[in-house]
Design a protein around this motif. Structure first.
Motif, PDB file in Angstrom:
ATOM      1  N   GLU A 153      44.910  39.007  44.599  1.00 30.47           N
ATOM      2  CA  GLU A 153      45.884  37.974  44.257  1.00 30.47           C
ATOM      3  C   GLU A 153      46.736  38.345  43.043  1.00 30.47           C
ATOM      4  O   GLU A 153      47.885  37.960  42.950  1.00 30.47           O
ATOM      5  N   ASP A 157      44.837  38.716  50.603  1.00 29.37           N
ATOM      6  CA  ASP A 157      44.972  37.864  49.418  1.00 29.37           C
ATOM      7  C   ASP A 157      44.360  36.476  49.596  1.00 29.37           C
ATOM      8  O   ASP A 157      44.336  35.692  48.651  1.00 29.37           O
ATOM      9  N   ARG A 194      51.093  40.497  55.035  1.00 34.79           N
ATOM     10  CA  ARG A 194      51.821  39.566  54.171  1.00 34.79           C
ATOM     11  C   ARG A 194      51.070  39.387  52.850  1.00 34.79           C
ATOM     12  O   ARG A 194      50.336  38.438  52.676  1.00 34.79           O
ATOM     13  N   PRO A 233      51.354  39.239  48.600  1.00 33.49           N
ATOM     14  CA  PRO A 233      52.320  39.044  47.517  1.00 33.49           C
ATOM     15  C   PRO A 233      52.329  40.191  46.510  1.00 33.49           C
ATOM     16  O   PRO A 233      53.316  40.375  45.792  1.00 33.49           O
ATOM     17  N   THR A 234      51.274  40.996  46.467  1.00 34.24           N
ATOM     18  CA  THR A 234      51.155  42.011  45.424  1.00 34.24           C
ATOM     19  C   THR A 234      51.166  43.444  45.939  1.00 34.24           C
ATOM     20  O   THR A 234      51.196  44.377  45.152  1.00 34.24           O
ATOM     21  N   ASN A 281      52.906  46.076  49.047  1.00 32.81           N
ATOM     22  CA  ASN A 281      53.766  46.295  50.197  1.00 32.81           C
ATOM     23  C   ASN A 281      52.948  47.090  51.217  1.00 32.81           C
ATOM     24  O   ASN A 281      52.652  48.268  51.013  1.00 32.81           O
TER      25      ASN A 281
END
Length: 108
Positions: A37, A12, A62, A64-65, A67
């Motif tokens: 992102e 990201d 890591r 955000p969008t 797993n």
């Protein structure tokens, strides 16, 4: 037929994508580094990973969008031949063990 290694980078951070692109922009590698992102972009990256058309997946843990562990599990379920390499700024030993259990081949 191309013998270049096809690499999918899922990260990201635009700077990381730029640096990796610079390092792998040479003969023998075809790099795909889609932005992730936003959730819509993450879905596209996930779909690309599931195609099995890539020799190597470089996956940031890591995100955000996405797993990362779920993606690794899905790749294992479909018996994807893609070699999986996870990376993070900090990777404790217990996370490494979890990654191996989820089908990850290597760590950076």
């Amino acid at each position: 037929m191309s013998t270049a290694k096809r690499i999918l980078l899922i990260d990201d951070e635009p700077t990381v994508r730029e640096v990796v692109t610079c390092f792998l922009s040479r003969p023998g590698y075809e790099l795909d580094a889609p932005p992730v992102e936003r959730p819509a972009h993450a879905d596209i990256a996930w779909q690309k990973a599931m195609t099995g058309r890539y020799d190597i997946l470089l996956l940031d843990l890591r995100l955000p969008t996405i797993n990362a562990f779920e993606l690794l599990d899905c790749l294992t379920e479909v018996d994807s031949p893609t070699h999986r390499i996870a990376f993070a700024a900090f990777l404790p030993d217990e996370i490494r063990s979890d990654l191996q259990a989820h089908g990850c081949n290597n760590f950076i």
